[in-house]
Scaffold this active site. Sequence first.
Site, PDB file in Angstrom:
ATOM      1  N   ASP A   1      60.083  39.687  16.449  1.00 37.08           N
ATOM      2  CA  ASP A   1      60.743  38.466  16.914  1.00 37.08           C
ATOM      3  C   ASP A   1      61.759  38.821  17.994  1.00 37.08           C
ATOM      4  O   ASP A   1      61.517  38.653  19.181  1.00 37.08           O
ATOM      5  CB  ASP A   1      61.403  37.781  15.717  1.00 37.08           C
TER       6      ASP A   1
ATOM      7  N   LYS B   1      56.727  37.755  19.400  1.00 36.01           N
ATOM      8  CA  LYS B   1      57.308  36.510  19.912  1.00 36.01           C
ATOM      9  C   LYS B   1      57.908  36.715  21.302  1.00 36.01           C
ATOM     10  O   LYS B   1      58.209  37.837  21.711  1.00 36.01           O
ATOM     11  CB  LYS B   1      58.376  35.984  18.959  1.00 36.01           C
TER      12      LYS B   1
ATOM     13  N   ARG C   1      53.021  33.946   1.575  1.00 36.32           N
ATOM     14  CA  ARG C   1      52.448  35.248   1.953  1.00 36.32           C
ATOM     15  C   ARG C   1      50.967  35.366   1.603  1.00 36.32           C
ATOM     16  O   ARG C   1      50.239  36.121   2.215  1.00 36.32           O
ATOM     17  CB  ARG C   1      53.180  36.384   1.238  1.00 36.32           C
TER      18      ARG C   1
END
Length: 175
Positions: free
Chosen positions: A103, A131, A165
């Site tokens: 991220d 990302k 998950r």
Amino acid sequence: MKLKDLTFKKLLAAERIEKKVATLARQIEKDYKDKTPVFLPILNGSFMFAADLIKEIDIPCRVSFVKISSYTGTASTGQLKTLIGHDESLFGADIIIVEDIVDTGQTLTKISDELKGLGAKSVECVALLRKQPAREKQVPIKYIGFELEHEFVVGYGLDYDGLGRNTRDVYSKVE
């Protein structure tokens, strides 16, 4: 799919993920054909990706694990905690960090620096997802499955407060 107070829609189907994992495995095998890399999955999120990737690898390799977390709910806290560290010497090893998602790149940068400080011969990363903020910061990731913008995702090991998950697909939060 609904998890707690959020709704998610399918973003990446399991079949597409499987094909990408196989492609990443072939790239790694080619690059490490004369080496014995140590795969270092970052738990918890990478467990499904790591298992599928390592099952596809046909060169000698080792596996160790580390658990680092920086998320609460849907946002990074910016505070990294090593919860479970690796328990073997990685001095002189060719290490491939296995990440579910990169991220901001903080976790990857922290663990890469630590591994280099411990005398690793080389440190690379394979990430299922990257990302946009990590692209902006040019966080070095050698093997990338899929590019994302800013969407919050769950499934295939990724979670929202511990939930989600256990799906084969990846889902993005509906805005």
